[in-house]
Design a protein around this motif. Structure first.
Motif, PDB file in Angstrom:
ATOM      1  N   ALA A   1      -5.931 -14.805  -7.509  1.00 52.99           N
ATOM      2  CA  ALA A   1      -6.205 -14.572  -6.089  1.00 52.99           C
ATOM      3  C   ALA A   1      -5.333 -13.453  -5.512  1.00 52.99           C
ATOM      4  CB  ALA A   1      -6.050 -15.871  -5.299  1.00 52.99           C
ATOM      5  N   PRO A   2      -4.003 -13.495  -5.671  1.00 57.66           N
ATOM      6  CA  PRO A   2      -3.213 -12.372  -5.146  1.00 57.66           C
ATOM      7  C   PRO A   2      -3.449 -11.061  -5.891  1.00 57.66           C
ATOM      8  CG  PRO A   2      -1.795 -13.971  -6.266  1.00 57.66           C
ATOM      9  CD  PRO A   2      -3.142 -14.590  -6.143  1.00 57.66           C
ATOM     10  N   VAL A   3      -3.773 -11.139  -7.178  1.00 53.86           N
ATOM     11  CA  VAL A   3      -4.065  -9.918  -7.932  1.00 53.86           C
ATOM     12  C   VAL A   3      -5.340  -9.266  -7.407  1.00 53.86           C
ATOM     13  CG1 VAL A   3      -4.795  -9.043 -10.186  1.00 53.86           C
ATOM     14  CG2 VAL A   3      -2.828 -10.577 -10.017  1.00 53.86           C
ATOM     15  N   PHE A   4      -6.390 -10.053  -7.221  1.00 53.74           N
ATOM     16  CA  PHE A   4      -7.635  -9.496  -6.702  1.00 53.74           C
ATOM     17  C   PHE A   4      -7.478  -9.007  -5.262  1.00 53.74           C
ATOM     18  CE2 PHE A   4     -10.114 -12.217  -9.911  1.00 53.74           C
ATOM     19  CZ  PHE A   4     -10.194 -11.164 -10.798  1.00 53.74           C
ATOM     20  N   ASN A   5      -6.662  -9.695  -4.489  1.00 51.81           N
ATOM     21  CA  ASN A   5      -6.401  -9.247  -3.119  1.00 51.81           C
ATOM     22  C   ASN A   5      -5.758  -7.870  -3.133  1.00 51.81           C
ATOM     23  OD1 ASN A   5      -4.137  -9.149  -0.764  1.00 51.81           O
ATOM     24  ND2 ASN A   5      -5.982 -10.151  -0.038  1.00 51.81           N
ATOM     25  N   LEU A   6      -4.770  -7.675  -3.998  1.00 56.00           N
ATOM     26  CA  LEU A   6      -4.108  -6.378  -4.105  1.00 56.00           C
ATOM     27  C   LEU A   6      -5.081  -5.311  -4.584  1.00 56.00           C
ATOM     28  CD1 LEU A   6      -1.689  -4.453  -4.236  1.00 56.00           C
ATOM     29  CD2 LEU A   6      -1.147  -5.429  -6.490  1.00 56.00           C
ATOM     30  N   LEU A   7      -5.830  -5.590  -5.639  1.00 58.44           N
ATOM     31  CA  LEU A   7      -6.754  -4.597  -6.173  1.00 58.44           C
ATOM     32  C   LEU A   7      -7.849  -4.254  -5.162  1.00 58.44           C
ATOM     33  CD1 LEU A   7      -7.095  -5.865  -9.850  1.00 58.44           C
ATOM     34  CD2 LEU A   7      -5.898  -3.812  -9.064  1.00 58.44           C
ATOM     35  N   THR A   8      -8.291  -5.230  -4.397  1.00 57.46           N
ATOM     36  CA  THR A   8      -9.299  -4.967  -3.369  1.00 57.46           C
ATOM     37  C   THR A   8      -8.756  -4.028  -2.304  1.00 57.46           C
ATOM     38  OG1 THR A   8     -10.359  -7.113  -3.742  1.00 57.46           O
ATOM     39  CG2 THR A   8     -10.800  -6.020  -1.640  1.00 57.46           C
ATOM     40  N   ARG A   9      -7.541  -4.290  -1.855  1.00 55.93           N
ATOM     41  CA  ARG A   9      -6.935  -3.428  -0.841  1.00 55.93           C
ATOM     42  C   ARG A   9      -6.761  -2.001  -1.363  1.00 55.93           C
ATOM     43  NH1 ARG A   9      -1.530  -6.183   0.719  1.00 55.93           N
ATOM     44  NH2 ARG A   9      -1.429  -4.498   2.260  1.00 55.93           N
ATOM     45  N   LEU A  10      -6.363  -1.883  -2.624  1.00 59.60           N
ATOM     46  CA  LEU A  10      -6.193  -0.549  -3.202  1.00 59.60           C
ATOM     47  C   LEU A  10      -7.533   0.160  -3.366  1.00 59.60           C
ATOM     48  CD1 LEU A  10      -3.470  -1.312  -5.903  1.00 59.60           C
ATOM     49  CD2 LEU A  10      -3.159  -0.076  -3.746  1.00 59.60           C
ATOM     50  N   ALA A  11      -8.563  -0.594  -3.750  1.00 60.30           N
ATOM     51  CA  ALA A  11      -9.891   0.005  -3.896  1.00 60.30           C
ATOM     52  C   ALA A  11     -10.435   0.482  -2.550  1.00 60.30           C
ATOM     53  CB  ALA A  11     -10.847  -1.002  -4.531  1.00 60.30           C
ATOM     54  N   VAL A  12     -10.221  -0.302  -1.504  1.00 59.02           N
ATOM     55  CA  VAL A  12     -10.668   0.100  -0.171  1.00 59.02           C
ATOM     56  C   VAL A  12      -9.942   1.361   0.271  1.00 59.02           C
ATOM     57  CG1 VAL A  12     -10.635  -0.549   2.266  1.00 59.02           C
ATOM     58  CG2 VAL A  12     -11.429  -2.181   0.559  1.00 59.02           C
ATOM     59  N   ARG A  13      -8.646   1.417   0.028  1.00 58.55           N
ATOM     60  CA  ARG A  13      -7.893   2.607   0.415  1.00 58.55           C
ATOM     61  C   ARG A  13      -8.387   3.838  -0.332  1.00 58.55           C
ATOM     62  NH1 ARG A  13      -1.743   3.523  -1.327  1.00 58.55           N
ATOM     63  NH2 ARG A  13      -2.892   3.913  -3.253  1.00 58.55           N
ATOM     64  N   ARG A  14      -8.747   3.672  -1.585  1.00 58.17           N
ATOM     65  CA  ARG A  14      -9.138   4.814  -2.421  1.00 58.17           C
ATOM     66  C   ARG A  14     -10.574   5.244  -2.178  1.00 58.17           C
ATOM     67  NH1 ARG A  14      -8.503   4.984  -9.051  1.00 58.17           N
ATOM     68  NH2 ARG A  14      -9.071   7.181  -9.309  1.00 58.17           N
ATOM     69  N   HIS A  15     -11.485   4.287  -1.980  1.00 60.30           N
ATOM     70  CA  HIS A  15     -12.915   4.608  -1.912  1.00 60.30           C
ATOM     71  C   HIS A  15     -13.549   4.333  -0.551  1.00 60.30           C
ATOM     72  CE1 HIS A  15     -12.936   5.089  -6.285  1.00 60.30           C
ATOM     73  NE2 HIS A  15     -12.262   3.966  -6.354  1.00 60.30           N
ATOM     74  N   GLY A  16     -12.876   3.565   0.298  1.00 64.45           N
ATOM     75  CA  GLY A  16     -13.430   3.201   1.586  1.00 64.45           C
ATOM     76  C   GLY A  16     -14.141   1.854   1.536  1.00 64.45           C
TER      77      GLY A  16
ATOM     78  N   LEU B   1       0.825  -1.208   0.000  1.00 67.99           N
ATOM     79  CA  LEU B   1       0.000   0.000   0.000  1.00 67.99           C
ATOM     80  C   LEU B   1       0.858   1.256   0.000  1.00 67.99           C
ATOM     81  CD1 LEU B   1      -3.013  -0.854   2.335  1.00 67.99           C
ATOM     82  CD2 LEU B   1      -2.866  -0.971  -0.163  1.00 67.99           C
ATOM     83  N   GLU B   2       1.954   1.227   0.728  1.00 68.33           N
ATOM     84  CA  GLU B   2       2.860   2.376   0.720  1.00 68.33           C
ATOM     85  C   GLU B   2       3.533   2.521  -0.645  1.00 68.33           C
ATOM     86  OE1 GLU B   2       5.024   5.720   1.896  1.00 68.33           O
ATOM     87  OE2 GLU B   2       3.227   4.764   2.721  1.00 68.33           O
ATOM     88  N   HIS B   3       3.858   1.398  -1.264  1.00 72.40           N
ATOM     89  CA  HIS B   3       4.437   1.417  -2.607  1.00 72.40           C
ATOM     90  C   HIS B   3       3.526   2.172  -3.579  1.00 72.40           C
ATOM     91  CE1 HIS B   3       6.083  -0.047  -6.423  1.00 72.40           C
ATOM     92  NE2 HIS B   3       4.905  -0.575  -6.715  1.00 72.40           N
ATOM     93  N   TYR B   4       2.236   1.875  -3.549  1.00 72.07           N
ATOM     94  CA  TYR B   4       1.316   2.551  -4.465  1.00 72.07           C
ATOM     95  C   TYR B   4       1.029   3.984  -4.032  1.00 72.07           C
ATOM     96  CZ  TYR B   4       0.709  -1.660  -7.158  1.00 72.07           C
ATOM     97  OH  TYR B   4       0.958  -2.748  -7.971  1.00 72.07           O
ATOM     98  N   ALA B   5       1.096   4.242  -2.737  1.00 76.16           N
ATOM     99  CA  ALA B   5       0.912   5.617  -2.270  1.00 76.16           C
ATOM    100  C   ALA B   5       2.032   6.520  -2.772  1.00 76.16           C
ATOM    101  CB  ALA B   5       0.860   5.649  -0.744  1.00 76.16           C
ATOM    102  N   ARG B   6       3.214   5.957  -2.930  1.00 73.12           N
ATOM    103  CA  ARG B   6       4.361   6.746  -3.388  1.00 73.12           C
ATOM    104  C   ARG B   6       4.451   6.828  -4.913  1.00 73.12           C
ATOM    105  NH1 ARG B   6       9.614   4.911   0.263  1.00 73.12           N
ATOM    106  NH2 ARG B   6       8.635   5.052   2.335  1.00 73.12           N
ATOM    107  N   ALA B   7       3.763   5.961  -5.623  1.00 67.80           N
ATOM    108  CA  ALA B   7       3.907   5.888  -7.080  1.00 67.80           C
ATOM    109  C   ALA B   7       3.415   7.186  -7.728  1.00 67.80           C
ATOM    110  CB  ALA B   7       3.130   4.700  -7.625  1.00 67.80           C
ATOM    111  N   SER B   8       4.262   7.796  -8.538  1.00 66.77           N
ATOM    112  CA  SER B   8       3.919   9.091  -9.124  1.00 66.77           C
ATOM    113  C   SER B   8       2.814   8.988 -10.164  1.00 66.77           C
ATOM    114  CB  SER B   8       5.168   9.717  -9.763  1.00 66.77           C
ATOM    115  OG  SER B   8       5.698   8.871 -10.772  1.00 66.77           O
ATOM    116  N   TRP B   9       2.634   7.809 -10.758  1.00 66.77           N
ATOM    117  CA  TRP B   9       1.626   7.666 -11.810  1.00 66.77           C
ATOM    118  C   TRP B   9       0.229   7.418 -11.247  1.00 66.77           C
ATOM    119  CZ3 TRP B   9      -0.972   3.151 -11.343  1.00 66.77           C
ATOM    120  CH2 TRP B   9      -0.317   2.097 -10.695  1.00 66.77           C
ATOM    121  N   ALA B  10       0.142   6.955 -10.013  1.00 68.66           N
ATOM    122  CA  ALA B  10      -1.149   6.576  -9.440  1.00 68.66           C
ATOM    123  C   ALA B  10      -2.061   7.795  -9.325  1.00 68.66           C
ATOM    124  CB  ALA B  10      -0.955   5.920  -8.077  1.00 68.66           C
ATOM    125  N   GLY B  11      -3.182   7.761 -10.030  1.00 75.22           N
ATOM    126  CA  GLY B  11      -4.133   8.853  -9.997  1.00 75.22           C
ATOM    127  C   GLY B  11      -3.747  10.048 -10.843  1.00 75.22           C
TER     128      GLY B  11
END
Length: 212
Positions: free
Chosen positions: A176-191, A70-80
Motif C-alpha cells: 500500500a505505501p509502495v503503490f502510494n509512492l509510485l502513484t504520486r511519482l507517476a502523476v508528477r511525471r506524466h500528469g 516528492l522533493e527527495h525524488y526531484a533532487r535524486a541525480s539518478w532519477a530519469g
C-alpha cells in the motif's frame, strides 16, 4: 508511525530470504535482467536497502528541516538519468562493492543487520529524522523507510527473475505505501490524466506511466 516500521521489517525479511536462496549464488556471476547490472551487483543493491537503514540511524541529524518524498525524488541525480550516466554507473559499482565476492557472506550480513534493526527500529522516536549523506538532505525516518520498501519491492522482482525464482509476495501493509509512492511519482511525471487513462481507458492510455 509504528506501522511503517513494521512494514519495512517485513519487506526486509523477504529480501533477506531471497538473498539466502541457493539460486542467487548459482547465478552470482551471470548478467541480471537489468542492463549492465550483474546478479552480484543487483544482489548487493538489494542488500543495501537494509544496510542503509542502519547507516542513516547512526548519522547525527543536522539542524535542518526534512524535505518531503516528492522533493527527495526531484533532487535524486539518478532519477530519469541515462544508463551510462555517472549516477547510474556509481549505483552499479556500489552494488558490486556491497556484494563482495561471496553470496553466502552477503546473506549472512543482511540477516545480522536485520536482527539489529528488529531491536532498534521500533525504539526510534516517532518524529525521528534521518540525514542522507549521499543526498545530502534529511527525511522523516518513516518516509525514508517507504523509499527503501519501494526499492526492495522493485529489486526483489528484478533479482528473482534474474535467477529464475518466483517473485516474493509482499503483504498489503508493504504494498500500500509502495503503490502510494509510485502513484504520486507517476502523476508528477506524466500528469493525472495519463494515469487515469492508463488505469481505466486502455484505448486512450499513454505508452507508459512509469513512475521512475
Amino acid at each position: 508511525m509504528a506501522g511503517i516500521r513494521q512494514a519495512y521489517l517485513t519487506a526486509a525479511a523477504t529480501a533477506a530470504e531471497l538473498l539466502a536462496d541457493p539460486g542467487v549464488p548459482a547465478r552470482w556471476a551471470a548478467p541480471s535482467v537489468l542492463p549492465e547490472f550483474g546478479v552480484r551487483g543487483l544482489a548487493g543493491h538489494l542488500a543495501a536497502q537494509i544496510f542503509q537503514v542502519r547507516q542513516v540511524l547512526a548519522v547525527e541529524v543536522p539542524d535542518e528541516p526534512a524535505i518531503d518524498l516528492l522533493e527527495h525524488y526531484a533532487r535524486a541525480s539518478w532519477a530519469g538519468a541515462e544508463l551510462d550516466d555517472e549516477a547510474n554507473v556509481r549505483i552499479r559499482q556500489t552494488g558490486a562493492e556491497v556484494a563482495g565476492s561471496d553470496a553466502g557472506a552477503l546473506a549472512a550480513r543482511v540477516t545480522a543487520t536485520l536482527d539489529e534493526l528488529r531491536v532498534g527500529l521500533p525504539m526510534e522516536r516517532a518524529d525521528r529524522l534521518v540525514h542522507l549523506p549521499w543526498g545530502p538532505w534529511s527525511l522523516r525516518l518513516d518516509d525514508f523507510l517507504v523509499t527503501r520498501m519501494m526499492e526492495i519491492a522493485v529489486h526483489s522482482d528484478d533479482l528473482a527473475v534474474s535467477v529464475g525464482l518466483p517473485t516474493p509476495e509482499l503483504p498489503e501493509e508493504v504494498l500500500a505505501p509502495v503503490f502510494n509512492l509510485l502513484t504520486r511519482l507517476a502523476v508528477r511525471r506524466h500528469g493525472p490524466t495519463a494515469l487515469l487513462r492508463a488505469l481505466t481507458r486502455a484505448e486512450r492510455a499513454p505508452a507508459s506511466i512509469a513512475a521512475i
